[in-house]
Scaffold this active site. Structure first.
Site, PDB file in Angstrom:
ATOM      1  N   THR A 167     -22.639 -19.887 -16.144  1.00 62.11           N
ATOM      2  CA  THR A 167     -23.204 -18.609 -15.731  1.00 62.11           C
ATOM      3  C   THR A 167     -22.334 -18.065 -14.608  1.00 62.11           C
ATOM      4  O   THR A 167     -21.920 -18.800 -13.723  1.00 62.11           O
ATOM      5  CB  THR A 167     -24.666 -18.750 -15.269  1.00 62.11           C
ATOM      6  OG1 THR A 167     -25.459 -19.141 -16.398  1.00 62.11           O
ATOM      7  CG2 THR A 167     -25.212 -17.442 -14.708  1.00 62.11           C
ATOM      8  N   PHE A 199     -22.118 -15.735 -11.423  1.00 62.28           N
ATOM      9  CA  PHE A 199     -22.970 -15.214 -10.362  1.00 62.28           C
ATOM     10  C   PHE A 199     -22.169 -14.270  -9.481  1.00 62.28           C
ATOM     11  O   PHE A 199     -20.984 -14.517  -9.221  1.00 62.28           O
ATOM     12  CB  PHE A 199     -23.485 -16.349  -9.474  1.00 62.28           C
ATOM     13  CG  PHE A 199     -24.469 -17.255 -10.140  1.00 62.28           C
ATOM     14  CD1 PHE A 199     -25.835 -17.078  -9.971  1.00 62.28           C
ATOM     15  CD2 PHE A 199     -24.039 -18.317 -10.923  1.00 62.28           C
ATOM     16  CE1 PHE A 199     -26.746 -17.920 -10.571  1.00 62.28           C
ATOM     17  CE2 PHE A 199     -24.941 -19.171 -11.534  1.00 62.28           C
ATOM     18  CZ  PHE A 199     -26.303 -18.978 -11.351  1.00 62.28           C
TER      19      PHE A 199
END
Length: 185
Positions: free
Chosen positions: A176, A178
């Site tokens: 992911t 960020f």
């Protein structure tokens, strides 16, 4: 000075892992219920920074987070970005088995990253929750061996849950991205 860093979710969330990666010498995580709440904490000065997930290798854009950032407009600025490896686990109360589980709670984005696992284990019913770590906390509080959660190993440790299965994400190289944000000055 140790920075205060807002994130959506509860302690043990993957955003907390991102905070640890970004600030290896320490930061104070500030859990927030929603992405807009995390951004508001940054805008108000309750936190110096925010860590917001914006893209995942499996599901693509994290639309709800991006919408919250767009709504904030010029009141927040991007300071940096980081990619965090995301390895999802099936968690349950101590002593539970995969065969006993029926309902599995987690954030919808995390559940979407485990479609193959759920297809292979058709008796498991995925149930959306506000966040991964919050689902883990709820499972720990319930103590029902038929109810599990999808979250990371950090949540398993924090809430004293057993890891029933590791790496249940559809893509082994799951990550992911960020954004680290701060208030515009």
């Amino acid at each position: 000075m140790i920075p205060r860093v807002a994130f959506q979710g509860e302690m043990g969330a993957f955003s907390e892992l991102a905070i640890r990666q970004q600030w290896p010498n320490g930061a104070t995580p500030v859990p927030c219920r929603t992405f807009p709440d995390a951004i508001a904490s940054v805008r108000s000065g309750a936190a110096e920074y925010g860590v917001i997930p914006v893209e995942n290798a499996i599901i693509g854009a994290v639309k709800v987070a991006l919408d919250a950032l767009r709504s904030a407009g010029i009141e927040v600025v991007e300071r940096s970005e980081l990619r965090v490896p995301i390895h999802l686990c099936l968690l349950a109360p101590r002593g539970a088995s995969l065969a006993e589980l029926r309902n599995v709670h987690s954030h919808a984005v995390a559940l979407a990253q485990c479609r193959i696992f759920f297809a292979r284990h058709g008796w498991l019913e995925p149930a959306p929750h506000d966040d991964t770590a919050g689902a883990a906390r709820m499972v720990a509080e319930l103590g029902d061996r038929r109810v599990g959660a999808v979250a990371g190993e950090m949540a398993a440790e924090r809430y004293d849950l057993e890891v029933i299965a590791r790496h249940i994400e559809d893509v082994p190289a799951n990550w992911t991205r960020f954004l680290v944000i701060s208030a515009s000055t």
